[in-house]
Design a protein around this motif. Sequence first.
Motif, PDB file in Angstrom:
ATOM      1  N   GLN A 104       0.835  -1.206   0.000  1.00 14.09           N
ATOM      2  CA  GLN A 104       0.000   0.000   0.000  1.00 14.09           C
ATOM      3  C   GLN A 104       0.867   1.252   0.000  1.00 14.09           C
ATOM      4  O   GLN A 104       0.544   2.220  -0.691  1.00 14.09           O
ATOM      5  CB  GLN A 104      -0.941   0.019   1.207  1.00 14.09           C
ATOM      6  N   TRP A 108       0.679   4.254  -2.852  1.00 12.30           N
ATOM      7  CA  TRP A 108       0.536   5.676  -2.560  1.00 12.30           C
ATOM      8  C   TRP A 108       1.724   6.473  -3.103  1.00 12.30           C
ATOM      9  O   TRP A 108       1.684   7.699  -3.105  1.00 12.30           O
ATOM     10  CB  TRP A 108       0.409   5.915  -1.064  1.00 12.30           C
ATOM     11  N   TYR A 149       0.404  11.823   4.606  1.00  7.75           N
ATOM     12  CA  TYR A 149      -1.026  12.128   4.682  1.00  7.75           C
ATOM     13  C   TYR A 149      -1.536  12.643   3.335  1.00  7.75           C
ATOM     14  O   TYR A 149      -2.619  12.273   2.881  1.00  7.75           O
ATOM     15  CB  TYR A 149      -1.319  13.148   5.779  1.00  7.75           C
ATOM     16  N   SER A 152      -1.625   9.812   0.661  1.00  8.63           N
ATOM     17  CA  SER A 152      -2.612   8.772   0.987  1.00  8.63           C
ATOM     18  C   SER A 152      -4.035   9.320   1.053  1.00  8.63           C
ATOM     19  O   SER A 152      -4.981   8.542   1.222  1.00  8.63           O
ATOM     20  CB  SER A 152      -2.257   8.117   2.320  1.00  8.63           C
ATOM     21  N   LEU A 154      -5.271  11.001   3.465  1.00  5.58           N
ATOM     22  CA  LEU A 154      -5.743  10.819   4.827  1.00  5.58           C
ATOM     23  C   LEU A 154      -5.445  12.093   5.610  1.00  5.58           C
ATOM     24  O   LEU A 154      -4.527  12.831   5.281  1.00  5.58           O
ATOM     25  CB  LEU A 154      -5.063   9.608   5.482  1.00  5.58           C
ATOM     26  N   GLU A 159      -6.345   8.476  11.109  1.00  7.46           N
ATOM     27  CA  GLU A 159      -6.910   7.922   9.877  1.00  7.46           C
ATOM     28  C   GLU A 159      -5.951   6.938   9.226  1.00  7.46           C
ATOM     29  O   GLU A 159      -6.381   5.933   8.659  1.00  7.46           O
ATOM     30  CB  GLU A 159      -7.264   9.038   8.888  1.00  7.46           C
ATOM     31  N   LEU A 160      -4.660   7.207   9.313  1.00 10.00           N
ATOM     32  CA  LEU A 160      -3.655   6.291   8.762  1.00 10.00           C
ATOM     33  C   LEU A 160      -3.750   4.935   9.483  1.00 10.00           C
ATOM     34  O   LEU A 160      -3.812   3.882   8.848  1.00 10.00           O
ATOM     35  CB  LEU A 160      -2.246   6.876   8.924  1.00 10.00           C
ATOM     36  N   TRP A 163      -7.006   3.180   8.609  1.00  8.55           N
ATOM     37  CA  TRP A 163      -7.012   2.651   7.245  1.00  8.55           C
ATOM     38  C   TRP A 163      -6.442   1.232   7.227  1.00  8.55           C
ATOM     39  O   TRP A 163      -6.971   0.357   6.558  1.00  8.55           O
ATOM     40  CB  TRP A 163      -6.186   3.568   6.322  1.00  8.55           C
ATOM     41  N   PHE A 164      -5.385   0.998   7.995  1.00  7.91           N
ATOM     42  CA  PHE A 164      -4.746  -0.317   7.996  1.00  7.91           C
ATOM     43  C   PHE A 164      -5.397  -1.315   8.960  1.00  7.91           C
ATOM     44  O   PHE A 164      -5.373  -2.507   8.717  1.00  7.91           O
ATOM     45  CB  PHE A 164      -3.242  -0.191   8.306  1.00  7.91           C
ATOM     46  N   GLU A 166      -8.660  -1.225  10.138  1.00  7.91           N
ATOM     47  CA  GLU A 166     -10.112  -1.323  10.037  1.00  7.91           C
ATOM     48  C   GLU A 166     -10.560  -2.729   9.664  1.00  7.91           C
ATOM     49  O   GLU A 166     -11.489  -3.289  10.241  1.00  7.91           O
ATOM     50  CB  GLU A 166     -10.613  -0.326   8.988  1.00  7.91           C
ATOM     51  N   ASP A 167      -9.913  -3.359   8.694  1.00 11.34           N
ATOM     52  CA  ASP A 167     -10.328  -4.671   8.230  1.00 11.34           C
ATOM     53  C   ASP A 167      -9.937  -5.796   9.178  1.00 11.34           C
ATOM     54  O   ASP A 167     -10.443  -6.914   9.051  1.00 11.34           O
ATOM     55  CB  ASP A 167      -9.742  -4.960   6.845  1.00 11.34           C
TER      56      ASP A 167
END
Length: 169
Positions: A104, A108, A149, A152, A154, A159-160, A163-164, A166-167
Amino acid sequence: MTLKQKISFATFSIIISVYSLYEVSHVYNDAMTKNVSIWHLATEVFIVIISFSAVIYFSIIINRQYKAQLELEENLDKVRTQLESSNIRIREGKKEYQKVIQWQFKEWGLTPSEREVALMMLKGLSIKEISKCRSTHEKTVRKQASAVYEKSNLKGRHELSAWFFEDLL
């Protein structure tokens, strides 16, 4: 059961058994003597019965404890095996996730320095800590963080991280 416990129990059992045998012979000798009271004989027989009962009782208890210890050791081995297996899977998962993160970062278009800063931010290091680790000025780290930021799309560190992670949840 440890060797020391086994020796202690064996010693205790031998002493009680020898004492009981002595009492049996003493009761026999007293019984052969005509002038010994029935209460004296009854007391000595009671002592012999109690002594043998104690040996049997403690043997049962020690045997149960030994079996319980073996079961606990077996369960501990199972848990250790499961833990080792879990640790291997976690390490493998961590390696794969690190690959995803690096992929990722490349998507970016982050520079190697920006990737390093972004990874340290994901690990929770402060700007000051990152600058010390990288032997750079805090201002440089701030600029690199801002570039992360911006590239990306973000808004910041939270938020960074989100983003990683969350899943994963």
